[in-house]
Motif scaffolding. Structure first.
Motif, mmCIF file in Angstrom:
data_model
loop_
_atom_site.group_PDB
_atom_site.id
_atom_site.type_symbol
_atom_site.label_atom_id
_atom_site.label_comp_id
_atom_site.label_asym_id
_atom_site.label_seq_id
_atom_site.Cartn_x
_atom_site.Cartn_y
_atom_site.Cartn_z
ATOM 1 N N LYS A 1 0.854 -1.256 -0.004
ATOM 2 C CA LYS A 1 -0.060 0.065 -0.088
ATOM 3 C C LYS A 1 0.732 1.217 0.128
ATOM 4 N N THR A 2 1.921 1.107 1.097
ATOM 5 C CA THR A 2 2.675 2.457 1.015
ATOM 6 C C THR A 2 3.642 2.739 -0.245
ATOM 7 N N MET B 1 1.279 4.202 -2.899
ATOM 8 C CA MET B 1 0.959 5.566 -2.745
ATOM 9 C C MET B 1 2.223 6.544 -2.958
ATOM 10 N N ARG B 2 3.545 5.940 -2.608
ATOM 11 C CA ARG B 2 4.729 6.715 -2.879
ATOM 12 C C ARG B 2 4.852 6.928 -4.440
ATOM 13 N N TYR C 1 -0.681 14.995 0.209
ATOM 14 C CA TYR C 1 -0.294 13.742 0.597
ATOM 15 C C TYR C 1 0.326 13.832 1.989
ATOM 16 N N PRO D 1 1.454 11.348 4.702
ATOM 17 C CA PRO D 1 2.297 10.034 5.002
ATOM 18 C C PRO D 1 1.752 9.769 6.540
ATOM 19 N N GLU D 2 2.069 8.319 6.806
ATOM 20 C CA GLU D 2 1.854 7.807 8.186
ATOM 21 C C GLU D 2 2.685 8.920 9.331
ATOM 22 N N PHE E 1 -3.993 12.029 -1.117
ATOM 23 C CA PHE E 1 -3.598 10.865 -0.559
ATOM 24 C C PHE E 1 -3.537 10.749 0.797
ATOM 25 N N ASP F 1 -2.780 8.430 4.511
ATOM 26 C CA ASP F 1 -1.970 7.267 4.905
ATOM 27 C C ASP F 1 -2.449 7.352 6.460
ATOM 28 N N GLU F 2 -3.396 6.496 6.685
ATOM 29 C CA GLU F 2 -3.684 6.346 8.413
ATOM 30 C C GLU F 2 -3.911 8.042 8.835
ATOM 31 N N SER G 1 -5.684 5.122 2.895
ATOM 32 C CA SER G 1 -5.243 3.904 3.223
ATOM 33 C C SER G 1 -5.070 4.002 4.930
ATOM 34 N N THR G 2 -6.056 3.070 5.300
ATOM 35 C CA THR G 2 -5.995 2.998 6.843
ATOM 36 C C THR G 2 -6.216 1.517 7.448
#
Length: 267
Positions: free
Chosen positions: A53-54, A57-58, A90, A92-93, A167, A169-170, A200-201
């Motif tokens: 997933k990551t 996204m990257r 974006y 990111p986590e 995007f 991520d969590e 994404s989570t």
């Protein structure tokens, strides 16, 4: 017939991938990924840890180059970073914040990168800081912020320039229930404004509540896609079942499939 390599992007789609693949050494982190995501859709992107997933996204945010295949975001190829970057946000986590700066200074810096006039930026910054409960801490250095405060600041950084595609991520990681509700409400508002949310989570109740479409990635491959209700039906879950039940069933089914030894380790 699916479009072939180097065909023009489908302008009706916010995100399109064709055979998108990323290989690290002998390991395929993402394999032949085909996605077609219209504008204004909240797209839940699910998978176990290490499913790719990551990495996906990257690639879509131009931070990692694919090994093969191609993708388009907001109508531009991801190989053209300058064309893509102004159209995306974006989170990111781990939010990319400057700890030595205050929240306000971080946001002013991001706004300046997108050429947002100072007066307009300050007005929007004040509004978002108030909305996310950061107004009282706006002029404190970020190094003293909690994880939840950093998460909220990172989200504002991702949306301050009104991108077409975001995007996340969590995005609710580390947030208390009130702040998590603010984030979910914002996601719904953005989608209503025709912004595409790639979400994404691991908190599947968030996806079940918000997503129009859901994809499940497993060992770098797309193994299921559809609305939350369609995935529940595909997994032969009961009417009362949740998306979590469906996700566990889908990924368990693929865990039972035989794999070659080199596919057992995922980056």
């Amino acid at each position: 017939m699916s479009p072939g390599p180097h065909d023009a992007p489908d302008r009706s789609l916010a995100i399109e991938t064709r055979g998108l693949t990323k290989r690290f050494g002998d390991v395929d982190a993402v394999t032949d990924l085909d996605l077609a995501i219209p504008a204004g859709v909240v797209y839940g992107f699910l998978g176990p840890n290490g499913s790719g997933k990551t990495t996906t996204m990257r690639m879509l945010t131009t931070l990692t180059r694919p090994t093969s295949g191609e993708a388009f975001v907001a109508g531009s190829p991801i190989t053209d970073r300058d064309a893509v970057i102004d159209h995306i946000g974006y989170l990111p986590e781990s939010p990319p914040v400057f700890e030595e700066l205050t929240a306000r200074e971080n946001l002013r810096y991001v706004a300046s990168l997108h050429d947002i006039p100072r007066s307009q930026a300050d007005a929007e910054i004040d509004e978002y800081l108030e909305r996310f409960g950061l107004a009282d801490a706006a002029d404190r250095r970020v190094e003293g912020y909690s994880k939840g405060m950093r998460q909220k600041l990172g989200l504002v950084q991702a949306i301050i320039h009104d991108p077409d595609v975001i995007f996340l991520d969590e995005p609710t990681s580390g947030l208390d229930p009130r702040a998590a509700r603010t984030v979910k409400d914002l996601i719904a508002e953005l989608a209503d404004r025709d912004v595409t949310i790639f979400l994404s989570t691991h908190i599947l109740s968030v996806v079940d509540e918000l997503a129009d479409r859901v994809a499940v990635l497993h060992d770098g491959e797309l193994v299921a896609e559809g609305s939350p209700d369609e995935l529940k039906h595909r997994a032969e879950s009961t009417v009362e079942s949740t998306l979590e039940d469906a996700f566990l069933r889908i990924t368990d089914d693929h865990d039972d499939e035989p794999v070659e030894p080199e596919d057992e380790v995922m980056a």
